[in-house]
Design a protein around this motif. Structure first.
Motif, mmCIF file in Angstrom:
data_model
loop_
_atom_site.group_PDB
_atom_site.id
_atom_site.type_symbol
_atom_site.label_atom_id
_atom_site.label_comp_id
_atom_site.label_asym_id
_atom_site.label_seq_id
_atom_site.Cartn_x
_atom_site.Cartn_y
_atom_site.Cartn_z
ATOM 1 N N GLU A 159 0.826 -1.208 0.000
ATOM 2 C CA GLU A 159 0.000 0.000 0.000
ATOM 3 C C GLU A 159 0.863 1.262 0.000
ATOM 4 O O GLU A 159 0.602 2.220 0.722
ATOM 5 C CB GLU A 159 -0.981 -0.013 1.175
ATOM 6 N N GLY A 160 1.940 1.228 -0.787
ATOM 7 C CA GLY A 160 2.797 2.388 -0.970
ATOM 8 C C GLY A 160 3.810 2.632 0.130
ATOM 9 O O GLY A 160 4.597 3.572 0.049
ATOM 10 N N VAL A 161 3.816 1.790 1.159
ATOM 11 C CA VAL A 161 4.773 1.950 2.259
ATOM 12 C C VAL A 161 5.989 1.074 1.969
ATOM 13 O O VAL A 161 5.860 -0.139 1.799
ATOM 14 C CB VAL A 161 4.141 1.557 3.616
ATOM 15 N N PRO A 162 7.175 1.671 1.893
ATOM 16 C CA PRO A 162 8.368 0.894 1.565
ATOM 17 C C PRO A 162 8.742 -0.098 2.657
ATOM 18 O O PRO A 162 8.506 0.133 3.843
ATOM 19 C CB PRO A 162 9.471 1.940 1.400
ATOM 20 N N GLY A 163 9.321 -1.227 2.217
ATOM 21 C CA GLY A 163 9.771 -2.256 3.143
ATOM 22 C C GLY A 163 11.042 -2.912 2.639
ATOM 23 O O GLY A 163 11.676 -2.436 1.703
ATOM 24 N N ASN A 164 11.373 -4.022 3.245
ATOM 25 C CA ASN A 164 12.563 -4.791 2.869
ATOM 26 C C ASN A 164 12.158 -6.055 2.136
ATOM 27 O O ASN A 164 11.093 -6.584 2.379
ATOM 28 C CB ASN A 164 13.342 -5.188 4.139
ATOM 29 N N PRO A 165 13.051 -6.548 1.301
ATOM 30 C CA PRO A 165 14.388 -6.086 0.978
ATOM 31 C C PRO A 165 14.389 -4.859 0.069
ATOM 32 O O PRO A 165 13.381 -4.481 -0.502
ATOM 33 C CB PRO A 165 15.045 -7.276 0.288
ATOM 34 N N SER B 124 13.910 7.339 -0.029
ATOM 35 C CA SER B 124 12.998 8.486 0.016
ATOM 36 C C SER B 124 13.625 9.746 -0.572
ATOM 37 O O SER B 124 12.911 10.646 -1.007
ATOM 38 C CB SER B 124 12.525 8.744 1.445
ATOM 39 N N GLY B 125 14.954 9.803 -0.632
ATOM 40 C CA GLY B 125 15.625 10.981 -1.169
ATOM 41 C C GLY B 125 15.686 11.054 -2.688
ATOM 42 O O GLY B 125 16.035 12.096 -3.235
ATOM 43 N N HIS B 126 15.348 9.959 -3.358
ATOM 44 C CA HIS B 126 15.426 9.912 -4.824
ATOM 45 C C HIS B 126 14.181 9.226 -5.406
ATOM 46 O O HIS B 126 14.286 8.195 -6.079
ATOM 47 C CB HIS B 126 16.681 9.143 -5.261
ATOM 48 N N PRO B 127 12.995 9.769 -5.197
ATOM 49 C CA PRO B 127 11.775 9.077 -5.635
ATOM 50 C C PRO B 127 11.696 8.839 -7.142
ATOM 51 O O PRO B 127 11.098 7.846 -7.576
ATOM 52 C CB PRO B 127 10.646 9.986 -5.145
ATOM 53 N N ALA B 128 12.310 9.673 -7.945
ATOM 54 C CA ALA B 128 12.238 9.491 -9.400
ATOM 55 C C ALA B 128 13.075 8.312 -9.876
ATOM 56 O O ALA B 128 12.849 7.793 -10.978
ATOM 57 C CB ALA B 128 12.693 10.764 -10.116
ATOM 58 N N ASP B 129 14.018 7.875 -9.058
ATOM 59 C CA ASP B 129 14.887 6.754 -9.447
ATOM 60 C C ASP B 129 14.597 5.507 -8.608
ATOM 61 O O ASP B 129 15.396 4.593 -8.547
ATOM 62 C CB ASP B 129 16.363 7.159 -9.285
ATOM 63 N N ARG B 130 13.428 5.476 -7.982
ATOM 64 C CA ARG B 130 13.041 4.389 -7.085
ATOM 65 C C ARG B 130 11.945 3.528 -7.711
ATOM 66 O O ARG B 130 10.958 4.044 -8.219
ATOM 67 C CB ARG B 130 12.537 4.984 -5.771
ATOM 68 N N TYR B 131 12.151 2.231 -7.666
ATOM 69 C CA TYR B 131 11.117 1.277 -8.079
ATOM 70 C C TYR B 131 10.514 0.673 -6.816
ATOM 71 O O TYR B 131 11.234 0.205 -5.938
ATOM 72 C CB TYR B 131 11.724 0.166 -8.946
ATOM 73 N N MET B 132 9.179 0.708 -6.722
ATOM 74 C CA MET B 132 8.503 0.103 -5.571
ATOM 75 C C MET B 132 7.677 -1.079 -6.074
ATOM 76 O O MET B 132 6.809 -0.905 -6.918
ATOM 77 C CB MET B 132 7.659 1.132 -4.840
ATOM 78 N N LYS C 152 1.696 -9.580 5.326
ATOM 79 C CA LYS C 152 2.414 -10.434 6.283
ATOM 80 C C LYS C 152 3.849 -10.699 5.834
ATOM 81 O O LYS C 152 4.746 -10.848 6.658
ATOM 82 C CB LYS C 152 1.666 -11.745 6.481
ATOM 83 N N GLU C 153 4.098 -10.732 4.515
ATOM 84 C CA GLU C 153 5.453 -10.974 4.035
ATOM 85 C C GLU C 153 6.433 -9.892 4.492
ATOM 86 O O GLU C 153 7.621 -10.162 4.661
ATOM 87 C CB GLU C 153 5.479 -11.075 2.504
ATOM 88 N N LEU C 154 5.944 -8.683 4.689
ATOM 89 C CA LEU C 154 6.817 -7.579 5.107
ATOM 90 C C LEU C 154 6.891 -7.428 6.625
ATOM 91 O O LEU C 154 7.640 -6.595 7.124
ATOM 92 C CB LEU C 154 6.351 -6.260 4.494
ATOM 93 N N GLU C 155 6.149 -8.252 7.342
ATOM 94 C CA GLU C 155 6.149 -8.151 8.799
ATOM 95 C C GLU C 155 7.507 -8.554 9.357
ATOM 96 O O GLU C 155 8.016 -9.631 9.084
ATOM 97 C CB GLU C 155 5.066 -9.068 9.381
ATOM 98 N N ASP C 156 8.082 -7.637 10.139
ATOM 99 C CA ASP C 156 9.316 -7.993 10.840
ATOM 100 C C ASP C 156 8.969 -8.164 12.315
ATOM 101 O O ASP C 156 8.120 -7.474 12.848
ATOM 102 C CB ASP C 156 10.450 -7.002 10.603
ATOM 103 N N ILE C 157 9.613 -9.119 12.924
ATOM 104 C CA ILE C 157 9.316 -9.464 14.309
ATOM 105 C C ILE C 157 10.235 -8.629 15.199
ATOM 106 O O ILE C 157 11.441 -8.858 15.245
ATOM 107 C CB ILE C 157 9.550 -10.971 14.561
#
Length: 187
Positions: free
Chosen positions: A130-136, A161-169, A176-181
């Motif tokens: 939902e547009g929120v960046p995560g890992n990896p 976040s400093g280079h949004p034009a060169d960022r692929y999301m 759940k895949e992005l959930e970190d414990i």
């Protein structure tokens, strides 16, 4: 593209109140989930595999699995120290950083993300929900010096976040895949 993988497994787990990476989830240490998924689905995508940790058990096991093992005795200093240790050992044109406290992340998701990122032509990328960046997250060599400039608990998100034009999301469907414990609970 020649991509180095850097698994980050050095933190002190302060909010978890114990070493979360060695905590068992269904009888398996948490850090092994990502390692097993990579071996199963996307091992061939990486020209080099590195793990950075302060834990002897993790370094020993990952070395047995063919990773270059790098000790970070200052893992409690924040993620930036581990990023730099891994980056300095990386030989690829790009580096994919992944954390070892996301036990629900699937290897297929990582593989699809990296393939789509390469096709995007962007200099960096990450998974998102939902547009929120995560890992990896993955960074081409044009961002290596910026990564080396990070300090403390500042990670790659600052550069993303400093280079949004060169960022692929790469948007995923299962949050759940992005959930970190980070907090101990019944696993």
């Amino acid at each position: 593209m020649n991509i180095s993988l850097v698994l980050l497994a050095a933190g002190n787990s302060q909010r978890f109140e114990g070493n979360k990476l060695l905590s068992l989830i269904d009888g398996k240490p948490m850090y092994l989930y990502i390692a097993d998924e990579i071996e199963k689905c996307c091992d061939s995508l990486f020209a080099q595999k590195i793990v950075v940790s302060q834990y002897e058990e993790i370094l020993r096991e990952m070395g047995r699995r063919g990773y270059t093992v790098l000790e970070n005795p200052k893992g409690g200093d924040g993620i930036a120290s581990s990023l730099k240790i891994g980056l300095d050992a990386a030989t690829g044109q790009a580096v994919c950083f992944a954390v070892c406290d996301q036990p629900y992340l699937k290897g297929d998701t990582i593989a699809q993300f990296l393939k789509c990122w390469e096709m995007s032509g962007r200099g960096m990328g990450c998974l998102s929900f939902e547009g929120v960046p995560g890992n990896p997250a993955v960074f081409s060599e044009k961002y290596f010096e910026e990564l080396r400039g990070l300090e403390g608990d500042a990670g790659g998100r600052r550069i993303l976040s400093g280079h949004p034009a060169d960022r692929y999301m790469h948007e995923i469907k299962d949050k759940k895949e992005l959930e970190d414990i980070d907090i101990r609970r019944k696993l």
